[in-house]
Structures are given as C-alpha cells and as structure tokens.
Write an enzyme that holds these catalytic residues in place. Structure first.
Site, PDB file in Angstrom:
ATOM      1  N   GLY A 116       0.797  -1.217   0.000  1.00 37.68           N
ATOM      2  CA  GLY A 116       0.000   0.000   0.000  1.00 37.68           C
ATOM      3  C   GLY A 116       0.831   1.270   0.000  1.00 37.68           C
ATOM      4  N   HIS A 117       0.126   2.376  -0.123  1.00 35.56           N
ATOM      5  CA  HIS A 117       0.804   3.671  -0.245  1.00 35.56           C
ATOM      6  C   HIS A 117       1.533   4.054   1.038  1.00 35.56           C
ATOM      7  CE1 HIS A 117      -3.262   5.818   0.899  1.00 35.56           C
ATOM      8  NE2 HIS A 117      -2.889   4.921   1.781  1.00 35.56           N
TER       9      HIS A 117
END
Length: 346
Positions: free
Chosen positions: A236-237
């Site tokens: 994920g970011h």
C-alpha cells in the site's frame, strides 16, 4: 561451456575431493544427473542418494560423505549451486537497440546498449539507463526513470515520476506507482484523495509477476536495496520496506506500514496499516499482523504469536471436539455431585 572440477572449486571458493581434472559441462539433480554433470547436496535427508547418483561430481557441505564420488566441499552448497546455475546457464541478453514498433517520446533519454522491443512505450521526460531491456507492453509513464542493468518483462508499468534503481528485475504484469487506496468520506459517498507521491525502487530489487506497489499520497513509497518480492503481492501507499526483505506470494501490506531489515513474510501474510515490524522478523504463512512487532522474532498465527506457541496451539485445534465432549461430561458429573451434596446437606 566445460570447466574442470578444480576450476569450478576455485571459482566457488571450495575444495576438491577426488579427480580435479574431470570436465563438467552441466548441472542436474541427484536423480537425473549423468556423466559430465555436477549435482549438489544441500539437504542432509537426501545424503543417501550421493551413493547412487550417476553424476561425475557432487557439490556438498564440508565433511560430507562422498561415497567415493568426486566432490567439491563448500560451506554453503545451496548458494554455490545457485552461482553455478548463473555461470553455466545465464547469459546476458543480446543488445538490439530500439526495435521497430517501439515508441520512444521525443526528449526521452535512452542509455547505451539497450533493447526496447516492439510494443514498449517510453513516455516524455523518461530516463532509461545503460543495458536496459524493455519487453513488449512495458510502459514507462512521463517523468519516470530506470537505472542501469534493469530488466522489465512484458506489460510492466512504471507510473508517472516513479524511480527504479540499478540491477532491478521486474516480472510480467507488475505495476509500480498505481494510485494508493485513499478516499475521504463525503456523506454516503467517497471523495478520492489525489495520490501525488511516488514509488522508489532501490538497487538490486527483484519483483515477481502481477504485483502492485502503490504510490504515496504525498511523499514516497520505498522498497529498499536488495529486497525480493514474489508474485501477487500488494504493498500500500507510503509503505517503507527495508533492505534485504523477502516477501512471499499473496502478502498484503496496508498503507504507511514499515518493515525493518531482513524481514521475511510467508505466503498470504496480512499486515495492518500504520505499524512497524522490526529487523530480522520472520512471520509464518497466513498470519495476521495487527500491531507493531519488536525485532528478532519468529511469529505465526492470527493474531501473531511466538512461532513455538502457535505450533502448540495449532496441534490442539483438531482435538477441540474431543475436549468439548470431555468438558460436557465433566460438567454433568460436577452437577450430579453438587446435587448429591445438596441432598446430604438437607
């Protein structure tokens, strides 16, 4: 290519037992090897096969039983055999230049000795280093960059402004820099949060097929030097993955989590967001990590616990129906005893 057993031992830093002048022209398993081939023994449970193999020589750990076979002794035979596979079977790809059917935007900077296959697309403002290979369907979005000695297999996408270091290999279908999963609640609907950060892949990283690494919301999602990532992984970011980590297939790491150095995550491990996992942590397959993890641990389970405790707990699960039956019987006996005691008390 053929080399003497002595030449191979010198290349690996091992020692020869037997005839060092025999020629080796290939590698094979203990079961399948024949004359002129070298095999290897890394797992002691297969030691008996050394006596029956038809290989001309065996690569094994120091002090192993050769059963009269020619051998190379090495402190790490598994690693040594991997190096020989590279030596005998891995050749640098041909350098073909920019082939017809490839698109290179005006102003893109292309290094020396590259191969860009038909169907690859290099956008404006892109920088491509030396000895890079871009297979069909690779897309380098505007402003992205890849370093030297990079191989991007078919249909890899490097999104806008993302950066890939030197000696990186990315396998088919992987996306670097897709939008992070960020939305703000807006009544009963969701407002998309622009993801304006980037992904940085540092040197000597390898990433498997169909993996996705999201760009940061504001700053950088970073995969540090030497990390190896398997197929079908989601990162994920704003995550930071430390140096020399090993992340196995179907792992999911939620946004803003950080892994230390040499963290190993088994298949299908799920990591919650905004947590930290310390250096040298190993987490077993299908485990769930809901919170921070201190360094130098081996954990398993959902939620994770020390691996030995999880092993003990997991052995009890099949016995739960029996335990329930026993408990019900004990409850019944206790109730009968209480009733008798109550009657005596009257």
């Amino acid at each position: 290519m053929k080399k003497t057993l002595r030449e191979i031992a010198e290349y690996l830093g091992g020692t020869v037992a037997g005839d060092g002048e025999i020629l080796i022209g290939g590698l094979a398993t203990l079961d399948d090897a024949g004359e002129g081939q070298l095999t290897f023994l890394a797992n002691p449970k297969y030691a008996g096969k050394v006596a029956t193999t038809n290989a001309s020589a065996v690569l094994m750990g120091v002090g192993g039983n050769t059963h009269g076979k020619n051998a190379i002794f090495h402190v790490n035979p598994y690693l040594a055999f991997a190096k020989l596979l590279t030596l005998f079977y891995t050749a640098p790809p041909p350098r073909l230049g920019v082939l017809p059917g490839a698109f290179v935007a005006p102003g893109a900077k292309i290094g020396a000795d590259v191969t860009i296959y038909p169907g690859a697309s290099v956008g404006p403002g892109v920088t491509v280093g030396d000895r890079v290979t871009l297979y069909p369907g690779v897309v380098l979005y505007p402003g992205s960059s890849v370093g030297d000695d990079v191989t991007l297999y078919a249909n890899v996408s490097i999104r806008e402004r993302c950066r890939v270091g030197n000696r990186v290999t990315i396998h088919d279908g992987t996306v670097i820099g897709s939008d992070g999963f960020g939305y703000a609640p807006d009544g009963s609907s969701w407002y998309k949060i622009p993801q304006i950060g980037i992904v940085v892949i540092e040197d000597d990283v390898e990433i498997g097929s169909n993996t996705v690494i999201d760009r940061a919301a504001l700053e950088v999602t970073r995969i540090k030097r030497g990390t190896k990532i398997d197929n079908l992984v989601q990162i994920g970011h704003n995550c930071v993955i430390g140096e020399d980590c090993m992340i196995v297939s179907q792992v999911g790491i939620s946004g803003s989590s950080q892994l230390g150095k040499h963290v190993i995550l088994g298949g299908q491990v799920g990591v919650a967001g905004h947590i930290k996992i310390g250096d040298n942590v190993m987490i077993g397959a299908q485990s769930g990590v809901p919170g921070n993890v201190e360094p130098n641990q081996v954990l398993s389970g959902t939620p994770v616990m020390p691996h030995r405790e999880w092993l003990k707990s997991s052995t009890l699960v099949p016995k739960l129906p029996e335990f329930r039956k026993t408990l019900s019987a004990l409850e019944k006996r206790v109730a009968e005893l209480e009733e008798k005691l109550a009657q005596k008390g009257e």
